[in-house]
Design a protein around this motif. Structure first.
Motif, short mmCIF file in Angstrom:
data_model
loop_
_atom_site.label_atom_id
_atom_site.label_comp_id
_atom_site.label_asym_id
_atom_site.label_seq_id
_atom_site.Cartn_x
_atom_site.Cartn_y
_atom_site.Cartn_z
N LEU A 100 0.71 -1.17 0.06
CA LEU A 100 0.13 -0.04 0.16
C LEU A 100 1.02 1.49 -0.15
O LEU A 100 0.45 2.45 -0.51
N ILE A 101 2.25 1.14 0.72
CA ILE A 101 2.99 2.28 0.70
C ILE A 101 3.31 2.98 -0.61
O ILE A 101 3.15 4.10 -0.86
N PRO A 102 3.63 2.07 -1.63
CA PRO A 102 3.94 2.75 -2.83
C PRO A 102 2.71 3.16 -3.62
O PRO A 102 2.72 4.21 -4.30
N PHE A 104 0.06 4.79 -2.17
CA PHE A 104 -0.24 5.81 -1.52
C PHE A 104 0.78 7.00 -2.09
O PHE A 104 0.45 8.02 -2.67
N ALA A 105 2.28 6.50 -2.33
CA ALA A 105 3.07 7.34 -2.88
C ALA A 105 2.91 7.95 -4.19
O ALA A 105 3.11 9.02 -4.79
N GLY A 109 1.96 11.60 -3.76
CA GLY A 109 2.98 12.07 -3.72
C GLY A 109 3.89 12.18 -2.78
O GLY A 109 3.72 11.21 -1.92
N ALA A 110 5.03 13.05 -2.23
CA ALA A 110 5.83 12.68 -1.40
C ALA A 110 5.70 12.79 0.00
O ALA A 110 5.93 12.15 1.00
N PHE A 111 4.43 13.69 0.42
CA PHE A 111 3.95 13.71 1.38
C PHE A 111 2.41 14.26 1.47
O PHE A 111 2.10 15.20 0.60
N ARG A 112 1.57 13.38 2.35
CA ARG A 112 0.24 13.96 2.53
C ARG A 112 -0.17 13.54 3.81
O ARG A 112 0.15 12.54 4.32
N HIS A 114 -2.73 12.30 5.30
CA HIS A 114 -3.95 11.58 5.39
C HIS A 114 -4.15 10.66 6.59
O HIS A 114 -4.18 9.77 6.49
N VAL A 119 -7.52 3.22 6.46
CA VAL A 119 -6.74 2.47 5.31
C VAL A 119 -7.76 1.55 4.42
O VAL A 119 -7.97 1.37 3.41
N GLU A 122 -9.80 2.64 1.57
CA GLU A 122 -9.06 2.85 0.44
C GLU A 122 -9.11 1.76 -0.44
O GLU A 122 -8.09 1.01 -0.92
N ILE A 126 -6.51 -0.66 -2.19
CA ILE A 126 -6.10 -2.27 -1.91
C ILE A 126 -6.45 -3.20 -3.01
O ILE A 126 -5.60 -3.85 -3.09
N GLN A 165 4.01 0.92 -8.82
CA GLN A 165 4.00 2.37 -8.93
C GLN A 165 4.04 2.53 -10.54
O GLN A 165 4.19 3.92 -10.87
N THR B 270 10.93 5.23 -2.48
CA THR B 270 9.29 4.88 -3.06
C THR B 270 8.79 6.21 -3.32
O THR B 270 7.68 6.56 -3.54
N GLY B 271 9.47 7.46 -3.43
CA GLY B 271 8.94 8.85 -3.62
C GLY B 271 8.54 9.41 -2.56
O GLY B 271 7.73 10.40 -2.69
#
Lengths: 252, 417
Positions: A100-102, A104-105, A109-112, A114, A119, A122, A126, A165, B270-271
């Motif tokens: 899930l991490i990639p 979301f990335a 983007g680099a930061f959110r 949320h 989870v 989403e 998933i 990704q 992972t960006g």
């Protein structure tokens, strides 16, 4: 058409010329291998490509944009994913969370921040993660803690994390290093499938000639930080310069 | 009680945790308040505990010898929930990202000073004071976090410790005009808040006129139960803090924070920007500390620099680890446990021990009292230290892991039958 183009790259560590005037073009939709004896500068080159090292001179252009001076996360967001020599995964997390991490990335983007979405709501992410796990035959391991899996499964997971990704270029740093025979074969099969089904551009650094010759469509031989030859696998096999750099060393 | 599998937990506990993980049923029903049924149950249990604490903590009749173990008086109950909030916030940083801040008391202290100034200058109503405390603590933690998070591991801990000790020293001396120095700040009858001043003597904080100290007592036979307004306001804040903590744990942000703990290199490739996530967690936990600091002032309108001393920062670390770092319930349990020991065990004295062992023959009685005495009264720190060591060595997942093991044992026995 080259998606990644390295021109005149030099990198010096103190008195050691790690990379000397490296020129390299990775064409779109090919698997390009970079081989060479120990200390040839393969890993240094890879670290330059992902933004971990900044070269002393030269240019690295990915898809028309320079990658030099960009941070690793920015380069990833441009579309370059990297598989490490020892699988770099989130060992304390479950396989599903790792996936899930990639996802979301890629979406956020680099930061959110949320912090209040759940989870489990989403469902798009998933589903995407599940589809990818299915593709690498790991769906049944989704709730396992990543650290408890075999080396081969960790490698598969890492690749799935990169692939989900949808990168434009996948960099592989000795993907079969330290693997058992069966795991190596599995990894080769997986990479072949990915290459065939997704038409993904790959750049691979590898020691194992078996792996290189079963995957690569183009090979660059590095020796002492400089490209020796670049050609198709068939021509590389019998190339006198390569024999000299490789076999010559092996016979000593 | 299993909120999250712990890497060092034995396999059975881990399996139990995985089996019940929220992701196992990704398309589960809507649940309550955006929580899964399991989390909603946990929330409900904590709510019941908070609401009925005056009963639960006063199990012994006033007249019995055991009445000294009753903890259901307002002052202590307020401390339970306020330190619970402090530890919940600390756990969001330490439990999820693994960054061990050794200076969190600074944010608590700054929150307290902010709240008391709001009461001195604006109004004795607690709501602006508490909001002000959260905002100021949040801004201060942004500055401290921005600088401290340039490093990780022990260097991060030392940087946060240095900041907190600096804050303590400043509050103690240089900043006396703002902090009242050694004596701290109280609300005096010379203070003239914008909206309504204190009527007489030392001002008391209120909520729209109702004073925090207001209590209703209920006598049932030999039992006396006290329902205190201040406690219920702090309790409501604890429930809100606990709810937010569940939401954060179950959010994509929560996964990212655990990813920071697990592998920052992979995050970068992972960006993602790990530092932004860590800084957000730092500020959030700083704001929780500010909330706790503001509530302390609301309950008892005074503040001194010792609130920021390093031992106060150490205390929240111990609470979180003792209860179970990285679990939802752990910090609350740890805070309750330590505050209970600090206030109850420390009150037992030699005379009480003699009463307890009076049934033994004279010689034996003195021996027993001599043996137990170092562990009680002022020696409660010794008891706490031993307990802490035992937990860290045998239950790395804290009291929560202890509970899980017991629950797992029961479950196994059941299936065998």
């Amino acid at each position: 058409m080259a998606i990644l183009s390295v021109k005149g790259v030099n990198k010096r560590f103190g008195g050691l010329q790690a990379l000397g005037d490296v020129n390299l073009d990775v064409a779109e939709n090919t698997c390009h291998a970079i081989i060479g004896p120990n200390g040839a500068g393969k890993s240094t080159l890879l670290n330059v490509l992902v933004g971990k090292l900044i070269p002393d001179s030269g240019s690295v252009v990915f898809d028309g944009q320079s990658v030099l001076g960009r941070k690793p996360h920015e380069i990833n967001q441009m579309g370059i994913s990297r598989v490490f020599q020892t699988p770099e995964i989130f060992a304390d997390l479950t396989v599903m969370e790792n996936m899930l991490i990639p996802c979301f990335a890629k979406r956020d983007g680099a930061f959110r921040l949320h912090a209040f979405e759940a989870v489990r709501r989403e469902s798009d992410m998933i589903e995407r993660a599940e589809a990818m796990l299915d593709e690498v035959n790991m769906l049944d391991k989704r709730e396992m803690t990543a650290s408890s899996m075999s080396r081969g499964d960790k490698r598969r997971l890492e690749m799935a994390m990169c692939l989900v990704q949808e990168p434009r270029l996948l960099l592989l740093d000795e993907p079969t290093a330290g693997m058992a025979r069966a795991d190596t074969e599995n990894t080769i099969e997986l990479l072949k499938t990915i290459r065939r089904d997704r038409g993904l551009t790959m750049a691979i650094i590898e020691h194992d000639m078996n792996v290189v010759f079963s995957l690569a469509e183009r090979i660059t031989v590095l020796a002492q930080g400089t490209p020796l030859v670049e050609d198709t696998p068939e021509n590389i096999k019998g190339h006198p310069k390569v024999r000299e750099a490789y076999l010559g060393e092996a016979q000593v | 009680m299993t909120d999250q599998s712990h890497s060092t937990a034995p396999l059975s506990v881990q399996q139990a945790a995985t089996r019940n993980a929220p992701l196992a049923r990704p398309r589960a029903g809507r649940g309550v308040l955006g929580l899964t049924r399991r989390d909603a149950t946990l929330m409900l249990v904590v709510t019941v505990l908070v609401v009925f604490a005056p009963f639960i903590l006063n199990p012994f009749p006033e007249t019995s010898a055991l009445a000294q173990f009753n903890a259901g008086y307002p002052d202590l109950m307020q401390r339970f929930v306020i330190f619970g909030i402090f530890a919940i916030g600390f756990n969001i940083l330490f439990g999820l990202t693994g960054y061990l801040s050794f200076g969190h008391a600074a944010f608590l202290g700054v929150g307290s000073y902010a709240a008391i100034w709001s009461m001195k200058l604006i109004t004795l109503n607690v709501i602006p004071g508490i909001l002000f405390a959260i905002i100021v603590a949040g801004l201060f933690s942004l500055v401290v976090g921005f600088i401290s998070l340039r490093r990780s591991g022990i260097y991060f801990s030392i940087l946060t410790l240095a900041f907190a000790q600096m804050s303590y020293a400043l509050a103690y001396s240089v900043l006396t005009p703002i902090t009242g120095g050694e004596t701290g700040l109280q609300i005096k009858n010379t203070d003239t808040p914008l909206f309504g001043g204190p009527e007489s003597g030392i001002g008391r904080a209120n909520l729209f006129g109702a004073e925090m100290g207001n209590s209703t007592e209920l006598e049932l036979g030999n039992w006396l139960f006290t329902f205190n307004l201040g406690y219920y306001i702090a309790g409501a804040a604890l429930l809100l803090a606990f709810y937010l903590s569940i939401r954060i744990f179950r959010s994509p942000f929560g996964i990212m924070l655990r990813a920071v703990k697990s592998n920052q290199q992979r995050m970068n490739y992972t960006g993602l920007m790990p530092k932004r996530y860590t800084l957000s967690a730092f500020v959030i936990s700083g704001m929780f500390a500010g909330l706790a600091g503001g509530l302390m002032v609301a309950m008892d309108t005074q503040v001194g620099p010792e609130r920021m001393f390093w031992t106060a920062s150490g205390e929240v670390v111990i609470m979180t680890i003792l209860g179970g770092a990285g679990t939802l319930l752990g910090p609350v349990l740890g805070a309750g446990f330590i505050k209970y020991m600090e206030n109850i065990i420390s009150k037992i004295n030699k005379d009480i021990l003699h009463q307890w062992f009076a049934f033994l023959p004279d010689g034996m009685e003195d021996v027993m009292v001599a043996v137990v005495y170092p562990f009680i009264g002022k020696g409660w720190h010794l008891t706490l230290g031993i307990m802490f060591m035992l937990v860290v060595i045998f239950l790395p997942g804290g009291l929560v892991e202890g509970g899980q093991r017991i629950a797992a044992k029961f479950r196994r026995n059941k299936t065998q039958d």
